[in-house]
Design a protein around this motif. Sequence first.
Motif, short mmCIF file in Angstrom:
data_model
loop_
_atom_site.label_atom_id
_atom_site.label_comp_id
_atom_site.label_asym_id
_atom_site.label_seq_id
_atom_site.Cartn_x
_atom_site.Cartn_y
_atom_site.Cartn_z
N GLN A 1 10.85 0.28 -1.74
CA GLN A 1 9.47 0.92 -1.96
C GLN A 1 8.33 0.07 -2.25
O GLN A 1 8.62 -0.59 -3.36
CB GLN A 1 9.45 2.38 -2.71
N VAL A 2 7.42 0.16 -1.38
CA VAL A 2 6.22 -0.88 -1.81
C VAL A 2 4.91 -0.26 -1.96
O VAL A 2 4.60 0.78 -1.13
CB VAL A 2 6.09 -1.81 -0.67
N GLU A 3 4.15 -0.32 -2.83
CA GLU A 3 2.97 0.60 -3.14
C GLU A 3 1.76 -0.66 -2.91
O GLU A 3 1.72 -1.76 -3.50
CB GLU A 3 2.81 0.94 -4.56
N ASN B 1 -2.70 -11.91 -8.01
CA ASN B 1 -2.02 -11.48 -9.13
C ASN B 1 -0.61 -10.94 -8.48
O ASN B 1 -0.73 -10.24 -7.86
CB ASN B 1 -2.61 -10.41 -9.82
N HIS B 2 0.32 -11.97 -8.63
CA HIS B 2 1.74 -11.64 -8.16
C HIS B 2 2.66 -10.71 -9.15
O HIS B 2 3.75 -10.96 -8.63
CB HIS B 2 2.22 -12.96 -7.67
N SER C 1 0.19 -5.94 -4.14
CA SER C 1 1.09 -4.95 -3.75
C SER C 1 2.18 -4.65 -5.11
O SER C 1 2.24 -6.00 -5.92
CB SER C 1 2.22 -5.32 -2.33
N LEU C 2 2.98 -3.90 -4.94
CA LEU C 2 3.76 -3.60 -6.26
C LEU C 2 5.01 -3.21 -5.69
O LEU C 2 5.08 -2.17 -4.96
CB LEU C 2 3.13 -2.46 -6.97
N LEU C 3 6.38 -3.71 -6.21
CA LEU C 3 7.55 -3.45 -5.97
C LEU C 3 7.94 -2.25 -7.07
O LEU C 3 8.29 -2.28 -8.01
CB LEU C 3 8.64 -4.83 -6.20
N LYS C 4 8.03 -1.12 -6.35
CA LYS C 4 8.26 0.09 -7.04
C LYS C 4 9.85 0.49 -7.31
O LYS C 4 9.87 0.62 -8.58
CB LYS C 4 7.67 1.27 -6.08
#
Length: 383
Positions: A300-302, A369-370, A268-271
């Motif tokens: 927002q999370v991608e 991968n964090h 996940s990515l913190l947008k």
Amino acid sequence: MSFFDDGEETQPRPSTRAPRARDGAARGTEPAGSGPRPRRPQQSGRSLPLDHHTLMVRRRVAAGVAVVLLIVIVLVVNGCLKSQRLQAMKDYNRDVSLIATESDEQVSTPLFTTLSDAGGKSALNVEEQVDQLRIQAQTLATRAKGLSVPGGMAAAQADLVLAMDLRVEGLTKVAALLPTALGGQGKQASTLIAGDMEIFLASDVLYSQRVAPLIQQTLASNGIHGLSTAPTRFLPNLGWLEPTTALTRLSGKSSGQSAQTPTGHHGSLLKAVSVGGHALEAEPALNHISGGANPTFAVQVEDVGEFEETNVTTNVTVTSGGKQFKASHAIEKTEPGKTASVDIPVTGIPLGAASKIEVQIEPVPGETNHEGTKNTYLAIFGP
């Protein structure tokens, strides 16, 4: 003898008739031979002022005695009332302590014993036991509301009732989630259960920071010392606030044992993070956030992986004034390449103080991968 023979008679002749008796003797009311009845002495006019003065003195003495008696009665009554009031405060402290102790021993301890390794027990038995504990918590809350509250304890009473009601609320929500948690959707339910555990923590803080200190303050101000107010800690430890820890304790298994994770790229990515429509800039920028002490963070999370993910949890931690204010929320489902938004309210942040905001997306199963899952922001919250 002729009338004209001698000169005029100068001495009266003695009467031959008997003297006339007094009226009383003539009527026969006095015995014969008794002397004349003595006259009743008449009061002298000079003694009247003396009798009037004596009467006034006696009245004043009587009034003084009455005043003294009244003062004595008032002092005795006041002493009794004060004694009763002090005893009422001692009784209230005792009753509150008893409720707090019973809440820990009869509700909290059996609750978390039941929840631990609930996945290895009969789901029906677990649900029934928790529901019975909810009823017991409601009984204690009702007792708290029915306490006789002496003067000066009103504020402590209001906070006590709120703390007991919070425990009932938390138990009600946990009981409602147990069928889901024990029915094959443990991860999703454990995230919500961990959130509900914050209700128990709030009740502990309310009691320790408000109820007990207010009772002790009132006792001390009335000269009562040496009486302690029993503490209470419903939430046994903070581990229950972490969804992964709650899942592990509920299921009795580690998080790696709970499900099979598809092989491939997960992540996940913190947008972005915003408050009230204002996007936050990462540190070292300083953000000025208006809207009060209870902001809602829109995160927002991608999904940057290859798979659909479930229960993606985002944590927000605000550090301000030496304290931390935390909140979490789980996104039920994310899809690869798409962005999902979640609102996370945080309460009680001090206004006007420098604050550090940390937003983190918990790793999903299989994620290695964090990078890009965490960010830090500096801010000052205002009205």
